[in-house]
Design an enzyme around this catalytic site. Sequence first.
Site, PDB file in Angstrom:
ATOM      1  N   ASN A 177       1.234  -5.945   7.757  1.00 38.17           N
ATOM      2  CA  ASN A 177       1.735  -5.731   6.210  1.00 38.17           C
ATOM      3  C   ASN A 177       1.584  -4.709   5.390  1.00 38.17           C
ATOM      4  O   ASN A 177       0.866  -3.726   5.722  1.00 38.17           O
ATOM      5  CB  ASN A 177       0.916  -7.106   5.412  1.00 38.17           C
ATOM      6  CG  ASN A 177       1.327  -7.096   4.081  1.00 38.17           C
ATOM      7  OD1 ASN A 177       2.532  -7.400   3.694  1.00 38.17           O
ATOM      8  ND2 ASN A 177       0.479  -7.597   3.274  1.00 38.17           N
ATOM      9  N   ASP A 210      -4.376 -10.309   2.144  1.00 36.37           N
ATOM     10  CA  ASP A 210      -4.430  -8.693   1.768  1.00 36.37           C
ATOM     11  C   ASP A 210      -5.717  -8.225   2.325  1.00 36.37           C
ATOM     12  O   ASP A 210      -6.403  -7.306   1.902  1.00 36.37           O
ATOM     13  CB  ASP A 210      -4.408  -8.497   0.550  1.00 36.37           C
ATOM     14  CG  ASP A 210      -2.950  -8.870  -0.094  1.00 36.37           C
ATOM     15  OD1 ASP A 210      -2.142  -8.830   0.665  1.00 36.37           O
ATOM     16  OD2 ASP A 210      -2.867  -9.391  -1.268  1.00 36.37           O
ATOM     17  N   HIS A 258       0.788  -3.330   1.493  1.00 35.42           N
ATOM     18  CA  HIS A 258       0.352  -3.862   0.254  1.00 35.42           C
ATOM     19  C   HIS A 258       0.352  -2.708  -0.955  1.00 35.42           C
ATOM     20  O   HIS A 258      -0.200  -1.523  -0.533  1.00 35.42           O
ATOM     21  CB  HIS A 258      -1.072  -4.690   0.226  1.00 35.42           C
ATOM     22  CG  HIS A 258      -1.647  -5.260  -1.096  1.00 35.42           C
ATOM     23  ND1 HIS A 258      -0.944  -6.304  -1.596  1.00 35.42           N
ATOM     24  CD2 HIS A 258      -2.394  -4.669  -1.891  1.00 35.42           C
ATOM     25  CE1 HIS A 258      -1.635  -6.510  -2.528  1.00 35.42           C
ATOM     26  NE2 HIS A 258      -2.499  -5.649  -3.055  1.00 35.42           N
ATOM     27  N   GLY A 292      14.227  -5.311  -0.081  1.00 39.88           N
ATOM     28  CA  GLY A 292      14.158  -4.766   1.202  1.00 39.88           C
ATOM     29  C   GLY A 292      14.090  -3.401   1.364  1.00 39.88           C
ATOM     30  O   GLY A 292      14.624  -2.821   2.504  1.00 39.88           O
ATOM     31  N   SER A 293      13.652  -2.661   0.521  1.00 41.68           N
ATOM     32  CA  SER A 293      13.650  -1.468   0.597  1.00 41.68           C
ATOM     33  C   SER A 293      12.730  -0.777   1.708  1.00 41.68           C
ATOM     34  O   SER A 293      12.872   0.433   2.252  1.00 41.68           O
ATOM     35  CB  SER A 293      13.211  -0.579  -0.703  1.00 41.68           C
ATOM     36  OG  SER A 293      11.938  -0.757  -1.293  1.00 41.68           O
ATOM     37  N   ARG A 344       3.530 -26.455   3.771  1.00 45.48           N
ATOM     38  CA  ARG A 344       3.371 -25.027   4.048  1.00 45.48           C
ATOM     39  C   ARG A 344       3.668 -24.936   5.547  1.00 45.48           C
ATOM     40  O   ARG A 344       4.156 -24.188   6.244  1.00 45.48           O
ATOM     41  CB  ARG A 344       2.103 -24.341   3.543  1.00 45.48           C
ATOM     42  CG  ARG A 344       2.239 -22.984   3.252  1.00 45.48           C
ATOM     43  CD  ARG A 344       1.042 -22.582   2.774  1.00 45.48           C
ATOM     44  NE  ARG A 344       0.995 -22.329   1.093  1.00 45.48           N
ATOM     45  CZ  ARG A 344       1.616 -21.557   0.297  1.00 45.48           C
ATOM     46  NH1 ARG A 344       2.168 -20.683   0.941  1.00 45.48           N
ATOM     47  NH2 ARG A 344       1.469 -21.682  -0.922  1.00 45.48           N
ATOM     48  N   SER A 373      -1.497   0.506   1.013  1.00 45.76           N
ATOM     49  CA  SER A 373      -1.892   0.160   2.482  1.00 45.76           C
ATOM     50  C   SER A 373      -1.077  -0.425   3.593  1.00 45.76           C
ATOM     51  O   SER A 373      -0.455  -1.454   3.031  1.00 45.76           O
ATOM     52  CB  SER A 373      -3.231  -0.443   2.010  1.00 45.76           C
ATOM     53  OG  SER A 373      -4.054   0.086   1.079  1.00 45.76           O
TER      54      SER A 373
HETATM   55  C1  GRF Z   1       6.286  -3.717  -1.972  1.00 39.63           C
HETATM   56  O1  GRF Z   1       5.666  -3.201  -3.192  1.00 39.63           O
HETATM   57  C2  GRF Z   1       5.145  -4.145  -0.973  1.00 39.63           C
HETATM   58  O2  GRF Z   1       4.160  -3.256  -0.954  1.00 39.63           O
HETATM   59  C3  GRF Z   1       4.881  -5.328  -1.300  1.00 39.63           C
HETATM   60  O3  GRF Z   1       6.268  -5.924  -1.578  1.00 39.63           O
HETATM   61  C4  GRF Z   1       7.216  -5.006  -2.227  1.00 39.63           C
HETATM   62  C5  GRF Z   1       8.455  -5.137  -1.185  1.00 39.63           C
HETATM   63  O4  GRF Z   1       9.362  -4.183  -1.831  1.00 39.63           O
HETATM   64  N1  GRF Z   1       4.336  -6.154  -0.124  1.00 39.63           N
HETATM   65  P1  GRF Z   1      10.737  -3.897  -0.928  1.00 39.63           P
HETATM   66  O5  GRF Z   1      11.493  -5.354  -1.075  1.00 39.63           O
HETATM   67  O6  GRF Z   1      10.491  -3.476   0.437  1.00 39.63           O
HETATM   68  O7  GRF Z   1      11.508  -3.177  -1.797  1.00 39.63           O
END
Ligand code: GRF
Length: 216
Positions: free
Chosen positions: A110, A148, A112, A15-16, A68, A139
Amino acid sequence: MPSTCNVVVLISGSGSNLQALIDDIQTGDNPARISAVISNRADAYGLERARAAGIPAFSLDHRQFADREAFDAALIELIDQNSPDLLVLAGFMRILTSGFVRHYQGRLLNIHPSLLPKYKGLHTHQRALEAGDGEHGCSVHFVTEELDGGPLVLQSVLLVNADDTPASLAERVHVQEHVIYPLAVRWFAQGRLHLGTQGVMLDDQPLPASGHQIRT
Ligand code: GRF
């Protein structure tokens, strides 16, 4: 768009990016308000980050559902209890059904870790290095039914160094993620960004196919 923009964030891990969003909202000029954080994993550290910021945090374990479709239906129900204007995927490691994606069309973002359309899916840093790319990055895009593959909003482009490893690239890309995701959410919350019939619009102008690019 009302004066505040109600946001729900979906996570699976650290969750950074969620933290970067929380921090940006606290600076004052981002009208987004996070009303809930939901994880498909109860042990996701991002849930603790949410609680520490006073944001209601929920977990919904996908393994408790037959398929799902059933999981996504329960997820929609939980999300919609918060009536979000925007749904933010921040490291949510589940493939979403078409029905889910259509339900949130135009209000689902999202992030990525690659310069899409390059390297959809996993192991993006390693794949960029193996291809000998001189540039890499991350992105933000609106989510469509193609994994994606949705229209691009923002990209941060960085130069690959000769001594970069997948780990060093991941670290530098992560720093950039924490810049561009809050910016994209801020634009959306301010009513400046939307998905129109002509593609992604920023301040009533169509963005190029690569989205708005920042170079570091
Ligand atoms: C990130 O690298 C993001 O691009 C991908 O998942 C990762 C999530 O990292 N979709 P964090 O949990 O927000 O640290």
